[in-house]
Write a protein that holds these residues in place. Structure first.
Motif: not given
Length: 300
Positions: A15-25, A32-38
């Protein structure tokens, strides 16, 4: 199945970075791990928290409600960890400090070497935001703010004060002349702020005995940009002592209309979220600022 702190942290970061990719970094994980977690988190809560498209992420109403609770949980865990560490040890952990560029450069940066030498276990993050900072959304521990405070949900400590003055460089005055009266300003280039408009109110009384509100011929959102414009002879500016005191002492900038200038002293506050007990890492930073900043203001 109960939700985990890692799942909460992943959701808040996305939510804070408005991006799954940026959150993963940021979290050192794969996309894919972040997406599965959500997905797993939503399944456990049996609700949709985020609407995901190829272009954007959008919180649902349930997601917004969960976000507020999630932030409280993370803050509570961080505070608990800190309070349970050895009280004899030095303050430790990550400390996120935010301030507008002029305050960061002229107030904070000169003190950082000494602070780090005293508190080597603190991991500092210094960020500059020119506008109002949302402490929770940006996961900020301390914001240095100049001027009056409005948000009653936050706590603050005054760390200093600073007068504002009307200034110009010798090169500008040599070319355009020195204003001797308030009316003379009408024929000069005035440098001002894009926002808030209140910053274009100078400590000079107009014909109605009210603070003079100028119409800048050149504007900027940053006081530091205005300072450099003034130093390079682009016009007359009104800035605070904390960023221009050395310029005045060296003669790079000269104060104008001294006899007409009102004493307007701006408070500088350290602002932080209202905890029951202020964490040691936050207290160490604020105490250090108060210890090393001028007691009588930056104009001393």
């Amino acid at each position: 199945m109960k939700i985990t702190l890692d799942e909460i942290q992943a959701f808040v970061t996305v939510v804070d970075v408005s991006s799954i990719t940026a959150a993963a970094q940021q979290l050192g994980q794969t996309v894919s791990a972040i997406s599965r977690t959500l997905t797993r988190l939503e399944e456990k809560l049996q609700t949709t928290l985020l609407r995901r498209t190829t272009r954007r992420l959008e919180l649902t109403e349930e997601g917004q409600a969960f976000l507020e609770k999630a932030r409280d949980i993370i803050a509570s865990v961080e505070n608990t960890e800190e309070q349970m560490t050895d009280r004899s040890a030095q303050p430790a952990g990550r400390l996120r400090v935010d301030a507008a560029t002029p305050i960061m450069l002229h107030v904070v940066v000169p003190l950082i070497a000494g602070y780090r030498a005293r508190y080597p276990r603190i991991q500092l993050e210094l960020n500059s935001t020119e506008g109002i900072t949302d402490l929770l959304k940006r996961r900020t521990d301390v914001v240095l703010h100049i001027g009056p405070l409005k948000d009653s949900t936050l706590h603050s400590r005054r760390i200093g004060s600073s007068c504002v003055r009307v200034l110009a460089s010798p090169s500008y005055l040599a070319t355009r002349g020195t204003p001797r009266r308030l009316a003379d300003l009408a024929s000069h280039a005035l440098l001002g702020f894009t926002q808030p408009e209140s910053l274009n109110e100078w400590p000079l009384l107009d014909e109605n005995k009210q603070p003079l509100h100028i119409r800048p011929s050149l504007r900027s959102s940053s006081g530091e940009t205005l300072r450099h414009l003034a130093l390079q002879g682009n016009g007359i500016v009104c800035l605070s002592d904390f960023m221009c005191c050395d310029d005045r002492k060296s003669g790079r900038l000269r104060q104008l209309l001294r006899r007409n200038t009102l004493e307007v002293r701006q408070p500088i506050n350290a602002v932080y979220y209202r905890h029951t007990v202020i964490p040691a890492r936050i207290a160490s930073f604020i105490d250090y600022l108060i210890e090393h900043l001028p007691e009588n203001g930056f104009d001393a």
